[in-house]
Design a protein around this motif. Sequence first.
Motif, PDB file in Angstrom:
ATOM      1  N   VAL A  14      -6.537  28.945 -30.629  1.00 38.60           N
ATOM      2  CA  VAL A  14      -8.485  28.463 -30.436  1.00 38.60           C
ATOM      3  C   VAL A  14      -8.889  27.986 -29.269  1.00 38.60           C
ATOM      4  O   VAL A  14     -10.249  29.226 -29.875  1.00 38.60           O
ATOM      5  CB  VAL A  14      -8.000  26.792 -31.655  1.00 38.60           C
ATOM      6  N   ALA A  42     -10.924  26.341 -28.198  1.00 38.57           N
ATOM      7  CA  ALA A  42     -12.471  25.909 -28.653  1.00 38.57           C
ATOM      8  C   ALA A  42     -12.499  24.579 -28.578  1.00 38.57           C
ATOM      9  O   ALA A  42     -11.937  23.923 -29.813  1.00 38.57           O
ATOM     10  CB  ALA A  42     -13.292  26.575 -29.693  1.00 38.57           C
ATOM     11  N   SER A  89     -14.097  22.644 -31.992  1.00 41.59           N
ATOM     12  CA  SER A  89     -13.585  22.695 -33.156  1.00 41.59           C
ATOM     13  C   SER A  89     -11.955  22.251 -33.765  1.00 41.59           C
ATOM     14  O   SER A  89     -11.402  21.700 -34.374  1.00 41.59           O
ATOM     15  CB  SER A  89     -13.579  23.943 -33.415  1.00 41.59           C
ATOM     16  N   LEU A 135     -10.560  20.103 -35.969  1.00 38.76           N
ATOM     17  CA  LEU A 135      -9.545  19.762 -37.164  1.00 38.76           C
ATOM     18  C   LEU A 135      -9.025  18.676 -37.496  1.00 38.76           C
ATOM     19  O   LEU A 135      -7.960  18.406 -38.295  1.00 38.76           O
ATOM     20  CB  LEU A 135      -8.891  21.492 -36.525  1.00 38.76           C
ATOM     21  N   VAL A 137     -10.588  23.756 -41.452  1.00 42.06           N
ATOM     22  CA  VAL A 137     -10.347  24.861 -41.052  1.00 42.06           C
ATOM     23  C   VAL A 137     -12.048  25.408 -40.808  1.00 42.06           C
ATOM     24  O   VAL A 137     -12.510  26.236 -40.545  1.00 42.06           O
ATOM     25  CB  VAL A 137      -9.641  26.520 -41.900  1.00 42.06           C
ATOM     26  N   GLY A 172     -14.397  24.224 -38.779  1.00 45.04           N
ATOM     27  CA  GLY A 172     -13.609  24.560 -37.025  1.00 45.04           C
ATOM     28  C   GLY A 172     -14.320  25.785 -37.372  1.00 45.04           C
ATOM     29  O   GLY A 172     -14.806  26.259 -36.940  1.00 45.04           O
ATOM     30  N   LEU A 173     -14.530  27.137 -38.631  1.00 43.62           N
ATOM     31  CA  LEU A 173     -15.136  28.352 -38.161  1.00 43.62           C
ATOM     32  C   LEU A 173     -16.789  28.148 -38.512  1.00 43.62           C
ATOM     33  O   LEU A 173     -17.076  28.808 -37.373  1.00 43.62           O
ATOM     34  CB  LEU A 173     -14.551  29.086 -39.594  1.00 43.62           C
ATOM     35  N   ASN A 176     -17.677  27.301 -34.870  1.00 44.12           N
ATOM     36  CA  ASN A 176     -17.162  28.578 -33.899  1.00 44.12           C
ATOM     37  C   ASN A 176     -18.140  29.966 -34.646  1.00 44.12           C
ATOM     38  O   ASN A 176     -18.032  30.610 -33.503  1.00 44.12           O
ATOM     39  CB  ASN A 176     -15.815  29.122 -34.026  1.00 44.12           C
ATOM     40  N   ALA A 177     -18.923  29.775 -34.851  1.00 46.48           N
ATOM     41  CA  ALA A 177     -19.968  31.127 -35.378  1.00 46.48           C
ATOM     42  C   ALA A 177     -20.316  31.504 -34.352  1.00 46.48           C
ATOM     43  O   ALA A 177     -21.261  32.462 -34.287  1.00 46.48           O
ATOM     44  CB  ALA A 177     -20.566  31.108 -36.482  1.00 46.48           C
ATOM     45  N   ARG A 178     -20.632  30.690 -33.439  1.00 47.79           N
ATOM     46  CA  ARG A 178     -21.836  30.968 -32.677  1.00 47.79           C
ATOM     47  C   ARG A 178     -21.634  31.851 -32.068  1.00 47.79           C
ATOM     48  O   ARG A 178     -22.268  32.546 -30.652  1.00 47.79           O
ATOM     49  CB  ARG A 178     -22.722  29.994 -31.976  1.00 47.79           C
ATOM     50  N   HIS A 179     -20.186  31.758 -31.997  1.00 49.11           N
ATOM     51  CA  HIS A 179     -19.724  32.652 -30.843  1.00 49.11           C
ATOM     52  C   HIS A 179     -19.871  34.837 -30.704  1.00 49.11           C
ATOM     53  O   HIS A 179     -20.010  35.416 -30.221  1.00 49.11           O
ATOM     54  CB  HIS A 179     -17.755  33.112 -30.721  1.00 49.11           C
ATOM     55  N   ALA A 189      -3.149  26.176 -40.925  1.00 56.15           N
ATOM     56  CA  ALA A 189      -4.236  26.611 -40.194  1.00 56.15           C
ATOM     57  C   ALA A 189      -4.799  26.988 -39.366  1.00 56.15           C
ATOM     58  O   ALA A 189      -6.151  26.718 -38.760  1.00 56.15           O
ATOM     59  CB  ALA A 189      -4.733  24.707 -40.996  1.00 56.15           C
ATOM     60  N   THR A 190      -4.473  25.784 -38.348  1.00 59.12           N
ATOM     61  CA  THR A 190      -3.585  26.863 -36.901  1.00 59.12           C
ATOM     62  C   THR A 190      -4.383  28.533 -36.542  1.00 59.12           C
ATOM     63  O   THR A 190      -5.111  28.523 -36.029  1.00 59.12           O
ATOM     64  CB  THR A 190      -2.918  25.901 -36.050  1.00 59.12           C
ATOM     65  N   LEU A 227      -7.460  28.909 -37.894  1.00 56.55           N
ATOM     66  CA  LEU A 227      -8.709  28.958 -37.653  1.00 56.55           C
ATOM     67  C   LEU A 227      -8.347  30.007 -35.928  1.00 56.55           C
ATOM     68  O   LEU A 227      -9.860  30.095 -35.324  1.00 56.55           O
ATOM     69  CB  LEU A 227      -8.750  27.260 -36.862  1.00 56.55           C
ATOM     70  N   ALA A 228      -7.447  30.057 -35.064  1.00 59.43           N
ATOM     71  CA  ALA A 228      -7.375  31.115 -34.282  1.00 59.43           C
ATOM     72  C   ALA A 228      -7.994  31.967 -34.750  1.00 59.43           C
ATOM     73  O   ALA A 228      -8.581  33.192 -33.827  1.00 59.43           O
ATOM     74  CB  ALA A 228      -5.781  30.966 -34.079  1.00 59.43           C
ATOM     75  N   THR A 269     -11.959  32.656 -35.744  1.00 62.18           N
ATOM     76  CA  THR A 269     -12.526  32.431 -34.920  1.00 62.18           C
ATOM     77  C   THR A 269     -12.244  33.592 -33.043  1.00 62.18           C
ATOM     78  O   THR A 269     -13.122  34.428 -32.869  1.00 62.18           O
ATOM     79  CB  THR A 269     -12.102  31.333 -33.562  1.00 62.18           C
ATOM     80  N   PHE A 313     -14.791  36.349 -34.500  1.00 60.17           N
ATOM     81  CA  PHE A 313     -16.032  35.826 -34.296  1.00 60.17           C
ATOM     82  C   PHE A 313     -16.868  36.525 -32.055  1.00 60.17           C
ATOM     83  O   PHE A 313     -17.701  36.670 -32.470  1.00 60.17           O
ATOM     84  CB  PHE A 313     -16.138  34.484 -34.277  1.00 60.17           C
ATOM     85  N   ARG A 314     -15.691  35.853 -31.442  1.00 62.08           N
ATOM     86  CA  ARG A 314     -15.725  36.475 -30.745  1.00 62.08           C
ATOM     87  C   ARG A 314     -15.510  37.821 -30.555  1.00 62.08           C
ATOM     88  O   ARG A 314     -16.150  38.183 -29.458  1.00 62.08           O
ATOM     89  CB  ARG A 314     -14.445  35.627 -29.480  1.00 62.08           C
ATOM     90  N   LEU A 343     -29.482  29.236 -28.253  1.00 66.10           N
ATOM     91  CA  LEU A 343     -28.309  28.903 -29.640  1.00 66.10           C
ATOM     92  C   LEU A 343     -27.524  27.494 -28.021  1.00 66.10           C
ATOM     93  O   LEU A 343     -27.163  26.539 -28.770  1.00 66.10           O
ATOM     94  CB  LEU A 343     -26.756  29.653 -29.587  1.00 66.10           C
TER      95      LEU A 343
END
Lengths: 231, 106
Positions: A51, A53, A56, A60, A74, A77-78, A81-84, B9-10, B13-14, B17, B20-21, B48
């Motif tokens: 992850v 980050a 987040s 979690l 989750v 956390g997402l 992280n949406a700002r990425h 869950a990990t 989330l990974a 994320t 998004f990146r 931001l």
Amino acid sequence: MRSIWRTLDRELTRDIALVCVADGLVGVSYGAIAVSSGFPLWAPMLMSLLVFAGASQFMLVGIIAGGGNPLAAVVAGLLVNARHLPFGFAIGDVFGSKWAARIAGSHLMIDESVAFALAQRDSGRRRAAYWACGAGLFVSWNAGCLAGAFAGTAISDTAAFGLDAAFPAVLLALVLPSLRDRATRLPVAVGVVVALVATPFLPAGLPVLLALAGVLVGVVAKEPTTLEGAH
Amino acid sequence: MDGVDLLIATAVLAAGTFAFRCAGPVLRTRVRLSPRAQRLMALSAVVLLAALVATSVLTEGHAFAGIARPAGVLVGGVLAWRKAPFVAVVVAAAATAALLRLAGVP
């Protein structure tokens, strides 16, 4: 990779190293908190690798340790992280067009590496700062997490060392030069106010995204000189 | 906590994320961005980051974060504004917050 290290001067290298050390200590606290809240050793370490980050990850761990639903954890956390997504649009040029670099560069995208890149004027320094900061933080964050997970609660309270103030100060110092530009100040001011007003009422992550409303204000008020002339 | 749930869950989330990146750098090569759009993207990132600074300085969860942290960041911010070295900014911010807490200020 060679040219990146050559482009970095001593001052920038030292600044980045300082941030890495501080981030490593927060990583120690993260690992310690996760393990002491009952998570198996592998969990915080895997999360830090995949992850990568901090906010987040803390979220979690906090939600699940508090008995919350993993799905909710989750989603939260997402959201954080949406700002990425907009970050990638802003600094995506540092990655070049190779897929391997794009994948690695995307994974190393966090607030500090983005802020360091944005603070550089020429594109060579931008690239160098981004990669050095991203890679350095990846190493120090994961090493810190590993140490914390094994050492237990040794430094679980990073607030006692003021590290919670060090992080926003890092970002503030990196963002300040951009604020010298008049056209940037109004959108930033509006965005900050929107985010602060929304924070008590909305889930974490959303207020920061709502700050983008400031950018809309910037678009509408795009001719500050005309406005000034009208006064 | 069930290990399998935690693993899922990990992973989710990974993956999310990373999506998004990765979306920004990938999309910006597909769509040709005008110089104006590029300026707006850079502006968005600054807005931001500034909002992130403000919320992480002043709030903890949904409430006010207390005095020590904003005071520390203020000291660091003034030093940065006066063009002090980065090291001084970071150390002063952390030290101010830590000393205030040591003195019993929340």
